[in-house]
Write a protein that holds these residues in place. Structure first.
Motif, PDB file in Angstrom:
ATOM      1  N   UNK A  76      33.569  47.916  39.423  1.00 19.00           N
ATOM      2  CA  UNK A  76      33.650  47.792  38.189  1.00 19.00           C
ATOM      3  C   UNK A  76      33.734  48.488  37.244  1.00 19.00           C
ATOM      4  N   UNK A  77      34.152  50.252  37.194  1.00 18.55           N
ATOM      5  CA  UNK A  77      34.590  50.861  35.991  1.00 18.55           C
ATOM      6  C   UNK A  77      35.721  51.184  36.228  1.00 18.55           C
ATOM      7  N   UNK A  78      36.498  50.763  37.410  1.00 16.20           N
ATOM      8  CA  UNK A  78      37.842  51.491  37.719  1.00 16.20           C
ATOM      9  C   UNK A  78      38.126  50.590  37.649  1.00 16.20           C
ATOM     10  N   UNK A  79      37.625  49.543  37.891  1.00 16.17           N
ATOM     11  CA  UNK A  79      39.022  47.774  37.825  1.00 16.17           C
ATOM     12  C   UNK A  79      39.825  47.413  36.997  1.00 16.17           C
ATOM     13  N   UNK A  80      41.322  47.591  36.724  1.00 15.08           N
ATOM     14  CA  UNK A  80      41.940  47.284  35.969  1.00 15.08           C
ATOM     15  C   UNK A  80      43.111  45.620  36.467  1.00 15.08           C
ATOM     16  N   UNK A  81      42.669  44.951  36.010  1.00 15.18           N
ATOM     17  CA  UNK A  81      43.161  43.828  35.538  1.00 15.18           C
ATOM     18  C   UNK A  81      44.727  42.938  36.516  1.00 15.18           C
ATOM     19  N   UNK A 193      44.998  26.433  36.432  1.00 13.53           N
ATOM     20  CA  UNK A 193      43.954  27.260  35.459  1.00 13.53           C
ATOM     21  C   UNK A 193      43.407  28.762  36.449  1.00 13.53           C
ATOM     22  N   UNK A 194      43.744  28.103  38.102  1.00 13.12           N
ATOM     23  CA  UNK A 194      43.408  29.959  38.737  1.00 13.12           C
ATOM     24  C   UNK A 194      41.569  30.293  38.106  1.00 13.12           C
ATOM     25  N   UNK A 195      40.594  29.052  38.241  1.00 15.14           N
ATOM     26  CA  UNK A 195      39.862  29.155  37.736  1.00 15.14           C
ATOM     27  C   UNK A 195      38.657  29.973  38.710  1.00 15.14           C
ATOM     28  N   UNK A 196      39.122  30.012  40.459  1.00 17.62           N
ATOM     29  CA  UNK A 196      38.032  30.983  41.198  1.00 17.62           C
ATOM     30  C   UNK A 196      38.607  32.701  40.916  1.00 17.62           C
ATOM     31  N   UNK A 197      39.851  32.245  40.080  1.00 15.86           N
ATOM     32  CA  UNK A 197      39.809  33.903  39.786  1.00 15.86           C
ATOM     33  C   UNK A 197      39.426  34.350  38.981  1.00 15.86           C
ATOM     34  N   UNK A 198      39.396  33.053  37.486  1.00 16.21           N
ATOM     35  CA  UNK A 198      39.058  33.310  36.107  1.00 16.21           C
ATOM     36  C   UNK A 198      37.299  34.406  36.526  1.00 16.21           C
ATOM     37  N   UNK A 199      36.485  33.246  37.436  1.00 16.62           N
ATOM     38  CA  UNK A 199      35.006  33.326  37.475  1.00 16.62           C
ATOM     39  C   UNK A 199      35.254  34.629  38.110  1.00 16.62           C
ATOM     40  N   UNK A 200      35.944  35.494  38.796  1.00  8.78           N
ATOM     41  CA  UNK A 200      35.435  36.449  39.403  1.00  8.78           C
ATOM     42  C   UNK A 200      35.688  37.846  38.671  1.00  8.78           C
ATOM     43  N   UNK A 201      36.542  37.530  37.356  1.00  9.76           N
ATOM     44  CA  UNK A 201      37.051  38.331  36.670  1.00  9.76           C
ATOM     45  C   UNK A 201      36.121  38.042  35.164  1.00  9.76           C
ATOM     46  N   UNK A 202      35.552  37.318  35.283  1.00  8.15           N
ATOM     47  CA  UNK A 202      34.448  37.713  33.911  1.00  8.15           C
ATOM     48  C   UNK A 202      33.542  37.565  34.921  1.00  8.15           C
ATOM     49  N   UNK A 203      32.578  37.688  35.988  1.00 14.96           N
ATOM     50  CA  UNK A 203      31.968  38.520  36.036  1.00 14.96           C
ATOM     51  C   UNK A 203      31.714  39.941  36.726  1.00 14.96           C
ATOM     52  N   UNK A 204      33.655  40.604  36.360  1.00 17.53           N
ATOM     53  CA  UNK A 204      33.589  42.040  36.688  1.00 17.53           C
ATOM     54  C   UNK A 204      33.654  42.643  34.733  1.00 17.53           C
ATOM     55  N   UNK A 206      30.899  40.958  32.977  1.00 17.90           N
ATOM     56  CA  UNK A 206      29.865  40.906  32.452  1.00 17.90           C
ATOM     57  C   UNK A 206      28.991  42.385  33.049  1.00 17.90           C
ATOM     58  N   UNK A 207      29.708  42.778  34.503  1.00 18.70           N
ATOM     59  CA  UNK A 207      28.969  43.916  35.084  1.00 18.70           C
ATOM     60  C   UNK A 207      28.618  44.506  34.070  1.00 18.70           C
ATOM     61  N   UNK A 209      29.208  45.349  30.847  1.00 20.83           N
ATOM     62  CA  UNK A 209      29.395  45.368  29.954  1.00 20.83           C
ATOM     63  C   UNK A 209      27.622  45.354  30.071  1.00 20.83           C
ATOM     64  N   UNK A 210      26.725  44.877  30.942  1.00 21.66           N
ATOM     65  CA  UNK A 210      25.741  45.326  31.508  1.00 21.66           C
ATOM     66  C   UNK A 210      25.453  46.841  32.635  1.00 21.66           C
ATOM     67  N   UNK A 211      26.447  47.455  32.233  1.00 21.48           N
ATOM     68  CA  UNK A 211      26.150  49.094  32.474  1.00 21.48           C
ATOM     69  C   UNK A 211      26.386  48.910  34.400  1.00 21.48           C
ATOM     70  N   UNK A 212      26.904  48.121  35.304  1.00 14.90           N
ATOM     71  CA  UNK A 212      26.271  47.906  36.834  1.00 14.90           C
ATOM     72  C   UNK A 212      27.437  48.185  37.882  1.00 14.90           C
ATOM     73  N   UNK A 213      26.899  48.864  38.201  1.00 11.88           N
ATOM     74  CA  UNK A 213      28.589  49.195  39.157  1.00 11.88           C
ATOM     75  C   UNK A 213      29.412  48.171  40.242  1.00 11.88           C
ATOM     76  N   UNK A 214      28.814  47.407  39.934  1.00 11.45           N
ATOM     77  CA  UNK A 214      29.563  46.463  41.243  1.00 11.45           C
ATOM     78  C   UNK A 214      29.820  44.817  41.497  1.00 11.45           C
TER      79      UNK A 214
END
Length: 253
Positions: A76-81, A193-204, A206-207, A209-214
């Protein structure tokens, strides 16, 4: 001092069955039950060890001659869209996401059935009833949430429950080191809309924001076109025989 000992989980093996991802292959799974006071702790340990959860069962492939199924988690921390992912976020800026306890609804099931009938008509879940869906959502002994994605309507920022049309849903486990996407589905008519991709991006998001690494995505199946999308979310790690290992797209995605 509490010296009560908790029983160790018992593991079982399924009978051989046709592989749903690779034609001509046979799959077997090892599984255990996730129940009791240690269910959340065990879910964390097993997910980190390559298992997936389905209701109160944790399972992982145990095929004799194939190792194509590989557990994937996003860093999560290193991810860039990428540029295309940024455009997906922009196209879905009119959506409102709300998180709830793991409780099913008829609205969710209607969307779930449309998704299955369009994308997985011959899959193992194709004959699921409303009761089956309710069990998939409710039968959990670990911290699990439902995230609903709706088209934003006037007043949704004030109302406790948005009124806009439901177009995507994610069932997600809350783990000590990340979010595990158990299952997600969306309106099959809204392909742009590519909603499958969007939901993964939203989970990244959220993680982070919660300080979770994965963010755990389940299995990438080498050779399966249906699973190829998972390697687009970089950087990520794959669980190999030497442990969690940084994956490079040039490794043969």
């Amino acid at each position: 001092m509490n010296t009560q000992a908790y029983p160790s989980p018992q593991f079982f093996m399924t009978a051989p069955a046709p592989c749903p991802y690779l034609p001509g292959h046979v799959e077997r799974k090892v599984f255990t039950h996730l129940v009791g006071q240690r269910a959340s702790e065990m879910n964390d340990l097993l997910t980190q060890g390559g298992f997936r959860r389905s209701q109160n069962i944790a399972y992982r492939p145990a095929c004799e001659t194939c190792r194509a199924c590989i557990s994937v988690r996003i860093l999560v921390d290193a991810f860039e869209p990428t540029g295309s992912m940024t455009r997906v976020l922009s196209r879905n800026a009119d959506l409102l996401a709300k998180e709830y306890e793991a409780e099913p609804s008829s609205e969710q099931f209607s969307l779930f059935r449309r998704y299955l009938d369009s994308r997985h008509i011959q899959g193992g879940m194709s004959d699921m009833t409303v009761l089956d869906y309710a069990m998939m959502v409710e039968d959990t002994h670990v911290p699990t949430r439902i995230i609903e994605y709706r088209l934003r309507e006037e007043g949704d920022g004030i109302a406790e429950k948005p009124s806009g049309r439901l177009i995507a849903t994610a069932l997600t486990d809350m783990m000590s080191d990340g979010l595990s996407m158990v299952y997600s589905f969306y309106d099959p008519d809204l392909e742009r809309r590519s909603l499958g991709t969007f939901m993964i991006l939203d989970h990244i998001r959220r993680a982070r924001a919660l300080g979770l690494p994965h963010v755990y995505l389940g299995y990438w199946v080498k050779g399966s076109r249906k699973m190829a999308y998972k390697t687009r979310f970089q950087p990520q790690e794959h669980l190999l025989h030497q442990g969690w290992t940084r994956f490079r797209p040039t490794d043969g995605s």
